[in-house]
Design a protein around this motif. Structure first.
Motif, PDB file in Angstrom:
ATOM      1  N   GLU A  96       1.381   6.962  -4.562  1.00  0.00           N
ATOM      2  CA  GLU A  96       1.265   8.293  -3.957  1.00  0.00           C
ATOM      3  C   GLU A  96       0.993   9.372  -4.995  1.00  0.00           C
ATOM      4  OE1 GLU A  96       4.228   9.229  -1.045  1.00  0.00           O
ATOM      5  OE2 GLU A  96       4.280   7.184  -0.268  1.00  0.00           O
ATOM      6  N   GLU A  97       0.375   8.978  -6.123  1.00  0.00           N
ATOM      7  CA  GLU A  97       0.034   9.915  -7.189  1.00  0.00           C
ATOM      8  C   GLU A  97      -1.441   9.853  -7.561  1.00  0.00           C
ATOM      9  OE1 GLU A  97       2.562   8.895 -10.438  1.00  0.00           O
ATOM     10  OE2 GLU A  97       4.306   9.893  -9.600  1.00  0.00           O
ATOM     11  N   GLY A  98      -2.207   9.001  -6.883  1.00  0.00           N
ATOM     12  CA  GLY A  98      -3.629   8.910  -7.187  1.00  0.00           C
ATOM     13  C   GLY A  98      -3.961   8.091  -8.401  1.00  0.00           C
ATOM     14  N   ILE A  99      -3.131   7.090  -8.721  1.00  0.00           N
ATOM     15  CA  ILE A  99      -3.429   6.270  -9.897  1.00  0.00           C
ATOM     16  C   ILE A  99      -3.536   4.781  -9.600  1.00  0.00           C
ATOM     17  CG2 ILE A  99      -2.459   7.864 -11.583  1.00  0.00           C
ATOM     18  CD1 ILE A  99       0.098   6.244 -11.579  1.00  0.00           C
ATOM     19  N   ALA A 110       0.649   7.666 -15.392  1.00  0.00           N
ATOM     20  CA  ALA A 110       1.002   8.849 -14.606  1.00  0.00           C
ATOM     21  C   ALA A 110      -0.246   9.645 -14.317  1.00  0.00           C
ATOM     22  CB  ALA A 110       2.012   9.721 -15.357  1.00  0.00           C
ATOM     23  N   ALA A 111      -0.229  10.367 -13.202  1.00  0.00           N
ATOM     24  CA  ALA A 111      -1.392  11.127 -12.794  1.00  0.00           C
ATOM     25  C   ALA A 111      -1.615  12.324 -13.702  1.00  0.00           C
ATOM     26  CB  ALA A 111      -1.226  11.601 -11.350  1.00  0.00           C
ATOM     27  N   VAL A 112      -2.890  12.710 -13.832  1.00  0.00           N
ATOM     28  CA  VAL A 112      -3.237  13.936 -14.537  1.00  0.00           C
ATOM     29  C   VAL A 112      -2.917  15.114 -13.631  1.00  0.00           C
ATOM     30  CG1 VAL A 112      -5.123  15.256 -15.568  1.00  0.00           C
ATOM     31  CG2 VAL A 112      -5.074  12.769 -15.781  1.00  0.00           C
ATOM     32  N   ALA A 113      -2.256  16.140 -14.166  1.00  0.00           N
ATOM     33  CA  ALA A 113      -1.906  17.307 -13.362  1.00  0.00           C
ATOM     34  C   ALA A 113      -3.178  17.992 -12.871  1.00  0.00           C
ATOM     35  CB  ALA A 113      -1.074  18.282 -14.193  1.00  0.00           C
ATOM     36  N   GLN A 114      -3.287  18.176 -11.535  1.00  0.00           N
ATOM     37  CA  GLN A 114      -4.485  18.759 -10.952  1.00  0.00           C
ATOM     38  C   GLN A 114      -4.242  20.145 -10.368  1.00  0.00           C
ATOM     39  OE1 GLN A 114      -7.450  17.426 -11.042  1.00  0.00           O
ATOM     40  NE2 GLN A 114      -7.216  15.222 -11.294  1.00  0.00           N
ATOM     41  N   GLY A 115      -2.983  20.518 -10.148  1.00  0.00           N
ATOM     42  CA  GLY A 115      -2.717  21.750  -9.423  1.00  0.00           C
ATOM     43  C   GLY A 115      -3.016  21.548  -7.952  1.00  0.00           C
ATOM     44  N   ASP A 116      -3.438  22.632  -7.280  1.00  0.00           N
ATOM     45  CA  ASP A 116      -3.808  22.519  -5.875  1.00  0.00           C
ATOM     46  C   ASP A 116      -5.288  22.189  -5.779  1.00  0.00           C
ATOM     47  OD1 ASP A 116      -1.255  22.968  -4.908  1.00  0.00           O
ATOM     48  OD2 ASP A 116      -1.505  25.134  -4.986  1.00  0.00           O
ATOM     49  N   SER A 117      -6.054  22.992  -5.066  1.00  0.00           N
ATOM     50  CA  SER A 117      -7.467  22.701  -4.914  1.00  0.00           C
ATOM     51  C   SER A 117      -8.166  22.730  -6.259  1.00  0.00           C
ATOM     52  CB  SER A 117      -8.110  23.727  -3.974  1.00  0.00           C
ATOM     53  OG  SER A 117      -9.495  23.530  -3.907  1.00  0.00           O
ATOM     54  N   THR A 118      -9.009  21.730  -6.505  1.00  0.00           N
ATOM     55  CA  THR A 118      -9.695  21.653  -7.787  1.00  0.00           C
ATOM     56  C   THR A 118     -10.776  22.720  -7.937  1.00  0.00           C
ATOM     57  OG1 THR A 118     -11.190  19.987  -6.871  1.00  0.00           O
ATOM     58  CG2 THR A 118      -9.255  19.203  -8.065  1.00  0.00           C
ATOM     59  N   ASP A 119     -11.146  23.422  -6.850  1.00  0.00           N
ATOM     60  CA  ASP A 119     -12.117  24.509  -6.999  1.00  0.00           C
ATOM     61  C   ASP A 119     -11.428  25.860  -7.079  1.00  0.00           C
ATOM     62  OD1 ASP A 119     -11.289  24.983  -4.431  1.00  0.00           O
ATOM     63  OD2 ASP A 119     -13.217  24.536  -3.482  1.00  0.00           O
ATOM     64  N   GLY A 120     -10.092  25.843  -7.159  1.00  0.00           N
ATOM     65  CA  GLY A 120      -9.350  27.085  -7.362  1.00  0.00           C
ATOM     66  C   GLY A 120      -9.056  27.867  -6.098  1.00  0.00           C
ATOM     67  N   LEU A 155      -8.010   8.128 -11.008  1.00  0.00           N
ATOM     68  CA  LEU A 155      -8.492   6.747 -11.021  1.00  0.00           C
ATOM     69  C   LEU A 155      -9.999   6.630 -10.951  1.00  0.00           C
ATOM     70  CD1 LEU A 155      -7.839   3.684 -10.863  1.00  0.00           C
ATOM     71  CD2 LEU A 155      -7.789   3.951  -8.375  1.00  0.00           C
ATOM     72  N   LEU A 156     -10.625   7.299 -10.006  1.00  0.00           N
ATOM     73  CA  LEU A 156     -12.059   7.134  -9.794  1.00  0.00           C
ATOM     74  C   LEU A 156     -12.861   7.681 -10.974  1.00  0.00           C
ATOM     75  CD1 LEU A 156     -12.407   8.192  -6.038  1.00  0.00           C
ATOM     76  CD2 LEU A 156     -12.161   5.879  -6.971  1.00  0.00           C
ATOM     77  N   THR A 157     -13.999   7.039 -11.243  1.00  0.00           N
ATOM     78  CA  THR A 157     -14.893   7.511 -12.290  1.00  0.00           C
ATOM     79  C   THR A 157     -15.696   8.701 -11.769  1.00  0.00           C
ATOM     80  OG1 THR A 157     -16.729   6.083 -11.622  1.00  0.00           O
ATOM     81  CG2 THR A 157     -15.097   5.155 -13.153  1.00  0.00           C
ATOM     82  N   ASP A 158     -16.375   9.394 -12.680  1.00  0.00           N
ATOM     83  CA  ASP A 158     -17.221  10.517 -12.271  1.00  0.00           C
ATOM     84  C   ASP A 158     -18.316  10.057 -11.313  1.00  0.00           C
ATOM     85  OD1 ASP A 158     -15.732  12.221 -13.829  1.00  0.00           O
ATOM     86  OD2 ASP A 158     -17.127  12.212 -15.519  1.00  0.00           O
ATOM     87  N   ASP A 159     -18.891   8.892 -11.568  1.00  0.00           N
ATOM     88  CA  ASP A 159     -19.944   8.372 -10.687  1.00  0.00           C
ATOM     89  C   ASP A 159     -19.390   8.056  -9.298  1.00  0.00           C
ATOM     90  OD1 ASP A 159     -21.827   8.599 -12.662  1.00  0.00           O
ATOM     91  OD2 ASP A 159     -21.783   6.480 -13.234  1.00  0.00           O
TER      92      ASP A 159
END
Length: 323
Positions: A273-276, A222-232, A295-299
């Protein structure tokens, strides 16, 4: 969601169906008579199963990687899910057919001298072929495998041949997994692979926080909860140019990039449709991505050359995609 008319999906025959644990069925899928053998795959790969209901679900391949006559997956019945596992448990029988896409690998096994595998429940499935490969390569490895009860843990009999390398710890007998004791002190020659429920993965990530970057590899259900925009900041419309198609459209705040493309008649493969799952991963030619996937790594995120358009958007309001 994908549908059964998806031209990229192939039809496979259900060669066998077995109950392998409480609420878990194992399916072996193979080509129709006279059709070519199945493509080769690497440990960590999964397939998309495209159901007649229009729902698409991802299942890890968990059989021998060198067997081109059949693929094995295991399906956990999830009564609170969106209906995919329920349909499979209720309707799929030996001799029937299923439409599948793939395989695709978002969880590859990297070369290492030493591995620590951690599986929770049905999360053992992608680890089984990894363990087989580590064993064949002569690597130092061990597995910590947990579940609610012993009877709910699939494929335990297949793990018995590995002896003391495998530690089985059902929660009703032992409590929560002792991750600190299993992982020990950080070892730069060691990679950690974990698949299971979110709580387990979060705990493993916390224990591995002091390890070198790239030491831990996880696959989430399951996807990690991100909320809306990741920059707030508040959600904004996104202008998206499809360079190859010559189309530019505006994605309103209430739609994902994927849904906006579908609404405009642009077909893109998608599934969770959840980003995983990675099926909608799209190359980015211009613009800064606001990554919201699990899914994607930091790099990969820092490279800013790809995105999962089902959940991620743009910083700055404009993207150019290779579509």
């Amino acid at each position: 969601m994908s549908s059964v008319t998806d031209p990229s999906a192939d039809t496979l025959v259900v060669l066998s169906r077995r109950n392998v644990a409480d609420g878990v069925v194992s399916l072996e899928l193979g080509p129709r008579p006279g059709e070519p053998p199945l493509p080769h795959w690497e440990p960590g790969a999964h397939i998309d199963v495209v159901l007649p209901t229009g729902v698409t679900r991802q299942y890890s391949l968990c059989g021998p990687t060198d067997d081109t006559t059949r693929w094995r997956v295991a399906v956990l019945y999830e009564p609170d899910g969106r209906g995919g596992s329920r349909w499979i448990h209720d309707n799929v029988r030996e001799g029937g057919e299923l439409r599948v896409r793939g395989p695709r690998n978002n969880f590859p096994l990297r070369p290492a001298a030493r591995y620590r595998f951690i599986g929770g429940g049905i999360g053992i499935t992608p680890l089984l072929p990894m363990i087989a490969e580590a064993e064949a390569e002569g690597a130092d490895w061990s597995l910590l495998h947990g579940g609610r009860t012993r009877s709910s843990m699939a494929f335990l009999s297949e793990l018995e041949c590995y002896g003391e390398r495998v530690t089985v710890r059902p929660q009703d007998e032992y409590g929560l997994l002792d991750l600190a004791a299993f992982l020990g002190d950080p070892d730069p020659s060691e990679l950690v692979y974990c698949c299971g429920p979110a709580g387990l993965i979060d705990a493993v990530e916390a224990h591995c926080a002091s390890r070198p970057a790239g030491s831990l590899h996880v696959e989430r259900f399951a996807a990690v909860a991100q909320g809306d925009s990741t920059d707030g900041t508040a959600e904004q419309p996104v202008e998206v140019e499809l360079r190859a198609s010559g189309v530019t459209l505006t994605v309103p705040p209430e739609l994902s990039v994927l849904k906006a493309l579908e609404k405009a008649g642009v077909t893109v493969l998608s599934s969770c449709e959840e980003g995983i799952c990675g099926s909608c991963e799209t190359a980015v030619l211009e613009g800064e991505v606001d990554h919201r996937d699990s899914l994607l790594t930091d790099d990969e995120r820092a490279a800013n050359d790809t995105m999962l358009i089902c959940v991620s958007r743009a910083r700055g309001g404009r993207l150019v995609l290779d579509l």
